[in-house]
Design a protein around this motif. Structure first.
Motif, short mmCIF file in Angstrom:
data_model
loop_
_atom_site.label_atom_id
_atom_site.label_comp_id
_atom_site.label_asym_id
_atom_site.label_seq_id
_atom_site.Cartn_x
_atom_site.Cartn_y
_atom_site.Cartn_z
N MET A 1 52.68 36.83 48.56
CA MET A 1 51.94 38.06 48.35
C MET A 1 52.58 39.16 49.19
O MET A 1 52.99 38.96 50.31
CB MET A 1 50.49 37.83 48.76
N LEU A 5 49.56 44.72 50.88
CA LEU A 5 48.19 44.60 50.38
C LEU A 5 47.20 44.74 51.52
O LEU A 5 47.43 44.27 52.63
CB LEU A 5 47.97 43.25 49.69
N GLN A 9 42.09 43.38 49.65
CA GLN A 9 42.81 42.85 48.49
C GLN A 9 43.24 41.40 48.71
O GLN A 9 43.15 40.58 47.81
CB GLN A 9 44.02 43.72 48.17
N ARG A 10 43.67 41.11 49.92
CA ARG A 10 44.05 39.73 50.24
C ARG A 10 42.84 38.81 50.15
O ARG A 10 42.94 37.69 49.67
CB ARG A 10 44.67 39.66 51.64
N ASN A 12 40.17 39.30 48.26
CA ASN A 12 39.85 39.14 46.84
C ASN A 12 40.80 38.15 46.18
O ASN A 12 40.37 37.32 45.37
CB ASN A 12 39.92 40.49 46.12
N HIS A 13 42.07 38.24 46.52
CA HIS A 13 43.06 37.32 45.95
C HIS A 13 42.78 35.88 46.39
O HIS A 13 42.79 34.97 45.56
CB HIS A 13 44.48 37.74 46.35
N ALA A 16 39.79 34.55 44.54
CA ALA A 16 40.13 34.25 43.15
C ALA A 16 40.91 32.94 43.04
O ALA A 16 40.84 32.25 42.02
CB ALA A 16 40.92 35.40 42.53
N GLN A 17 41.64 32.61 44.10
CA GLN A 17 42.43 31.37 44.13
C GLN A 17 41.61 30.20 44.67
O GLN A 17 42.16 29.13 44.93
CB GLN A 17 43.69 31.56 44.97
#
Length: 131
Positions: A1, A5, A9-10, A12-13, A16-17
């Motif tokens: 990544m 960011l 954002q990190r 959220n990522h 999501a993972q």
């Protein structure tokens, strides 16, 4: 990544993972970066990550923080309700979803949760609805 960011954002990522531990770390960093003006979204997101980790007391603390910042946001109250469900505090969960449902009448999610909770909570005979 990419290193450019933001912590949000990190987070959220990572969420999501399904990497909830990292999501908590990133959301915590984001909250620390905006201490003077915290975002209800950061507390809400970290609450969700804590709930996924079954850390319901921490999830409740963040959900409560979210509702303090933005008391008219239904999702914050729903997060409080979800944390209480995880803690098996069903009457407190019912109260939280009862606050959330009228704030977003077009959504059925909170009302469904509220109805589910009401069907699970035993009521004294004098409180039972007539049939």
């Amino acid at each position: 990544m990419s290193s450019d960011l933001s912590a949000r954002q990190r987070g959220n990522h990572a969420y999501a993972q399904s990497n909830y531990t990292d999501a908590v770390t990133h959301f915590t960093r984001a909250i620390e970066q905006v201490q003077q003006s915290p975002s209800h979204l950061l507390f809400s997101n970290r609450s969700a990550a804590y709930a996924k980790l079954a850390q319901y007391d921490a999830a409740l603390a963040d959900a409560s923080g979210c509702t303090e910042i933005k008391p008219d946001w239904p999702k914050g109250h729903a997060r409080v309700g979800a944390a209480h469900v995880g803690r098996r505090a069903y009457e407190a969960a019912e109260r939280a979803y009862a606050k959330a449902a009228p704030l977003e009448p077009s959504s059925t999610n909170c009302q469904v949760e509220l109805d589910n909770l009401r069907s699970r909570i035993p009521r004294p005979a004098w409180q039972a609805e007539s049939v």
